[in-house]
Design a protein around this motif. Sequence first.
Motif, short mmCIF file in Angstrom:
data_model
loop_
_atom_site.label_atom_id
_atom_site.label_comp_id
_atom_site.label_asym_id
_atom_site.label_seq_id
_atom_site.Cartn_x
_atom_site.Cartn_y
_atom_site.Cartn_z
N ASP A 61 12.97 6.90 4.54
CA ASP A 61 13.35 6.06 3.41
C ASP A 61 12.99 4.60 3.66
OD1 ASP A 61 15.12 5.38 5.36
OD2 ASP A 61 16.93 5.77 4.19
N ASN A 62 12.06 4.36 4.60
CA ASN A 62 11.77 2.96 4.91
C ASN A 62 10.33 2.81 5.41
OD1 ASN A 62 11.78 2.70 8.11
ND2 ASN A 62 13.29 4.24 7.50
N PHE A 63 9.78 1.62 5.19
CA PHE A 63 8.38 1.39 5.53
C PHE A 63 8.15 1.20 7.02
CE2 PHE A 63 7.52 1.01 1.06
CZ PHE A 63 6.28 1.65 1.01
N GLU A 64 9.16 0.72 7.71
CA GLU A 64 8.99 0.54 9.15
C GLU A 64 8.58 1.86 9.81
OE1 GLU A 64 12.25 -1.08 11.92
OE2 GLU A 64 11.68 -2.68 10.54
N THR A 65 9.33 2.92 9.50
CA THR A 65 9.02 4.21 10.10
C THR A 65 7.71 4.77 9.55
OG1 THR A 65 11.41 4.55 10.07
CG2 THR A 65 10.08 6.40 10.77
N ARG A 66 7.42 4.51 8.28
CA ARG A 66 6.17 5.02 7.71
C ARG A 66 4.95 4.41 8.39
NH1 ARG A 66 8.87 4.69 2.18
NH2 ARG A 66 9.66 6.82 1.95
N TYR A 67 4.99 3.11 8.67
CA TYR A 67 3.85 2.50 9.35
C TYR A 67 3.75 3.01 10.79
CZ TYR A 67 2.79 -0.56 5.49
OH TYR A 67 2.41 -1.02 4.26
N LEU A 68 4.87 3.30 11.38
CA LEU A 68 4.87 3.88 12.72
C LEU A 68 4.24 5.28 12.69
CD1 LEU A 68 5.87 3.33 15.62
CD2 LEU A 68 8.04 4.35 14.96
N ILE A 69 4.62 6.08 11.70
CA ILE A 69 4.01 7.41 11.54
C ILE A 69 2.51 7.25 11.32
CG2 ILE A 69 3.86 9.43 10.03
CD1 ILE A 69 6.86 9.02 9.38
N ASN A 70 2.14 6.28 10.48
CA ASN A 70 0.73 6.07 10.18
C ASN A 70 -0.05 5.73 11.45
OD1 ASN A 70 -1.28 5.75 7.90
ND2 ASN A 70 -1.48 3.75 8.89
N LEU B 228 -5.73 11.97 5.77
CA LEU B 228 -6.49 12.66 6.79
C LEU B 228 -7.24 11.57 7.54
CD1 LEU B 228 -8.04 15.50 4.53
CD2 LEU B 228 -5.94 15.62 5.87
N PRO B 229 -6.76 11.19 8.72
CA PRO B 229 -7.35 10.03 9.41
C PRO B 229 -8.87 10.16 9.55
CG PRO B 229 -5.33 10.67 10.50
CD PRO B 229 -5.61 11.74 9.48
N GLY B 230 -9.55 9.09 9.20
CA GLY B 230 -11.01 9.09 9.28
C GLY B 230 -11.70 9.63 8.05
N GLU B 231 -10.97 10.45 7.28
CA GLU B 231 -11.59 11.05 6.09
C GLU B 231 -11.08 10.43 4.79
OE1 GLU B 231 -11.52 15.41 6.06
OE2 GLU B 231 -11.01 15.29 8.19
N THR B 232 -9.83 9.99 4.82
CA THR B 232 -9.25 9.39 3.61
C THR B 232 -8.58 8.07 4.01
OG1 THR B 232 -7.03 10.32 3.87
CG2 THR B 232 -8.67 11.73 2.80
N PRO B 233 -8.31 7.19 3.04
CA PRO B 233 -7.63 5.94 3.39
C PRO B 233 -6.28 6.22 4.03
CG PRO B 233 -8.34 5.93 1.09
CD PRO B 233 -8.55 7.32 1.59
N CYS B 234 -5.87 5.35 4.97
CA CYS B 234 -4.55 5.51 5.58
C CYS B 234 -3.55 4.65 4.81
CB CYS B 234 -4.60 5.17 7.06
SG CYS B 234 -4.58 3.40 7.46
N LEU B 235 -2.28 4.69 5.23
CA LEU B 235 -1.26 3.94 4.50
C LEU B 235 -1.56 2.44 4.50
CD1 LEU B 235 1.43 4.13 2.93
CD2 LEU B 235 2.60 3.74 5.09
N ARG B 236 -2.09 1.94 5.61
CA ARG B 236 -2.38 0.50 5.67
C ARG B 236 -3.62 0.12 4.86
NH1 ARG B 236 -1.50 -2.90 10.89
NH2 ARG B 236 -1.19 -4.46 9.28
N CYS B 237 -4.52 1.07 4.62
CA CYS B 237 -5.62 0.80 3.68
C CYS B 237 -5.03 0.56 2.29
CB CYS B 237 -6.58 1.98 3.57
SG CYS B 237 -7.47 2.42 5.05
N LEU B 238 -4.00 1.33 1.97
CA LEU B 238 -3.40 1.24 0.63
C LEU B 238 -2.46 0.05 0.53
CD1 LEU B 238 -3.03 2.74 -2.13
CD2 LEU B 238 -0.96 3.71 -1.13
N ILE B 239 -1.55 -0.05 1.47
CA ILE B 239 -0.56 -1.14 1.45
C ILE B 239 -0.64 -1.80 2.81
CG2 ILE B 239 1.83 -1.77 0.96
CD1 ILE B 239 2.17 1.21 0.00
#
Lengths: 89, 345
Positions: free
Chosen positions: B129-138, B164-175
Amino acid sequence: MPVVRIPTPLRPHAGGVDKLDLAGSTVKELFDRLGEAHPALRERLFDGEELRRFVNVYVNDEDIRYLEDLETPVAPGDEVSIIPAVAGG
Amino acid sequence: MPVDSLERYSRQMRFPALGKAGQEALCKSTVAVCGCGALGTVLANHLARAGVGKLRIIDRDFIETHNLQRQILFDEDDVASNLPKAEAAARKLRAINSTITIEPVVTDIDHTNILALVSDADLILDGTDNFETRYLINDAAVKLGKPWIYGGVIGSEGQTMTILPGETPCLRCLIETAPPPGMTPTCETAGVLGPAVSVIASFEAIEAIKILSGARAALNPCLIMVDVWDWTFRQLKIANLLGKVDCPCCKGRKFEWLEGGQGSHTTTLCGRNAVQVAVRRDEPLDFPELASRLASFAEVRHNAFMLRFAAEGHEFTVFPDGRAIIKGTNDVTRARTLYSQFIGS
């Protein structure tokens, strides 16, 4: 006129509406108009002249970062969407 | 698993795009579900029923009555039993499907433990429920080259994308960066509808089934946005961001969250008037010892998973790993003080 869609969390800063019809030929011009009418909303979206880095803008279904950013042209009937980061879950 | 036991999956195996081969691949898969709240319970429910061979359910929190509106694996007995979410979910999931392995982990996902938690997984799912953990997962997913699925919900709307790392944008590409606290509403401030969460988590689950069963060609390459109140469904094209955006993570291979430069272990639980204080311990906390120390001024309850007491107008929930969630304050410094005062350092 192009229409700017306002996501739910930002509607309180836009007088409660879900979309705004705004005049302009680029994304930047639309956001300038938007800022005149709703300064608090612009503040949420921009840091100075730059879009905040957690706010994404789409013209129709395309991210403006791979179009021409804020200079991306818009035409009547185009739909501009503000896509906020969604935190919850 | 003997072939006969696949019978329980017969209805989904008859779906031609999955078939027996797809089912067998599901049964051999390992998935890490990060966060077991609203999104996580729906994700875990779908994947356990679908026969994913091993589910690791990771969550830092305990169950409260206001969770029951949307967190589908929990009930009133779980609240009364003071069970952590991961443990309560594991019990339900084992009752749903005893043929798979469920591994509950009660911990706060951080840069010190995430690689160990996800390195054997075929897929990482976002139930946080938070971006801190999402960026860590990313960071972890990109570094390890593992697919992961992002999902977020607020009010009646949500979004999801498959990475899909390397094949699609990652979370940081988006945000590129996480919104600072207070800039985006949370479920606590803006509310959230159970069905909205179910929709987004179900989209995550179906993409998970495609990845695990080897049907990547059927994945949706877009950022999906749904509003269940307004009935809007949008698919935004993001594929071009991969080449266009100068992403520090997937292009620059700079893992700022994983390296511990971003995020903090003691955090305000936004909108909940609570702070999580985390103190790393080598040995688990001795609950009976702590309980007897606190007994003279507080009523203390504890089970194997957590210890709870109230003092100075605050409710303390303490976990064996040393973490505590202190309710009644948003002030991190104050919470740290309370922690050393009552639990020790």
